[in-house]
Design an enzyme around this catalytic site. Structure first.
Site: not given
Ligand SMILES: C[S@@+](CC[C@H](N)C(=O)[O-])C[C@H]1O[C@@H](n2cnc3c(N)ncnc32)[C@H](O)[C@@H]1O
Length: 245
Positions: A89, A116, A154, A169
């Protein structure tokens, strides 16, 4: 194109990859999607891939060694070195422009996190690009990887029945797509606009362009902040457009 996915839950990909366009493109040999389980690279008998965070705090962190070993193993599976993407994220937000860039690569290596998230040394050591699919936190990177794969595939030549489909698109030229209609001509007193039944292709193209601009102003004015880009489908330059209030 080859896409490698590094994940702790390869089974999550079974259904999305086995239907519709993603299945067809694999069957046609346009794309090769290879899943590798990070847990296979755990070094202890418990197959442990996560541990508590140094400094305390909630949850578990993905350990660097299994992810590094897995990424190094996967890179060697094909002579083409893959563009490594860490799903997080905290990454750059994914959009149509990024999908288009990625669709030009020969190989992508997507790494899905869990718990996490990743030990920071994974990001630093792998020199990976970070991509987020939006400002919210998922439980894992698997759904994010699927979103990226779906948007990228796509755009591959031969993926869709009609090569021109992605050109109009939404977002492809910075606008939302114009409104679309199909049969019947009248549905619950709502009629298809006359212009679409006229057979005048030039006028239809102009109408669609105007509609695309109007609905972008209405629903996504943020897209118009820098004016409207034109693509090869649109001869007109609409550079003075700005969002309306
Ligand atoms: C619970 S999340 C960890 C978030 C982390 N503790 C933070 O606050 O940045 C677990 C995993 O989900 C994936 N993930 C969660 N949200 C995401 C997003 N918005 N985009 C891409 N991957 C995401 C990532 O690979 C991440 O390591």
């Amino acid at each position: 194109m080859r896409i490698d996915i590094l994940t702790l839950f390869p089974e999550m990909f079974e259904s999305p990859l086995s239907c519709s366009i993603l299945k067809r493109t694999q069957d046609k040999g346009l794309i090769d999607i290879v899943l590798t389980n990070i847990r296979d690279f755990a070094t202890d008998s418990y197959r442990k891939v996560d541990d508590k965070p140094y400094g305390g705090g909630p949850g578990m962190i993905m350990m660097p060694a299994p992810v590094f070993d897995c990424a190094e193993y996967v890179q060697k599976l094909s002579p083409e070195k893959g563009r490594v993407i860490l799903l997080t994220p905290q990454g750059q937000k994914f959009n149509q422009e990024k999908a288009s860039q990625l669709s030009k690569e020969k190989r992508l290596v997507l790494i899905a996190g869990k718990y996490e998230g990743f030990d920071e040394r994974i990001r630093i050591g792998l020199g990976a690009e970070q991509i987020s699919i939006g400002d919210y936190v998922l439980n894992g990177g698997e759904l994010a990887a699927m979103v990226i794969i779906d948007a990228v595939v796509r755009l591959l030549s031969g993926a869709l029945g009609d090569e021109d489909s992605p050109k109009d698109d939404s977002f492809s030229d910075g606008l939302l797509e114009y409104p679309q209609y199909t049969r019947p001509e009248v549905f619950r007193d709502m009629k298809v606009p006359d212009i679409l039944l006229s057979g005048d292709h030039k006028k239809i193209a102009e109408w669609r362009r105007r509609q695309a601009i109007e609905r972008t102003k209405k629903f996504r004015p943020d897209l118009l902040k820098n004016g409207v880009r034109t693509n090869q489908n649109h001869a007109r330059q609409d550079s003075n457009l700005r969002p309306t209030d």
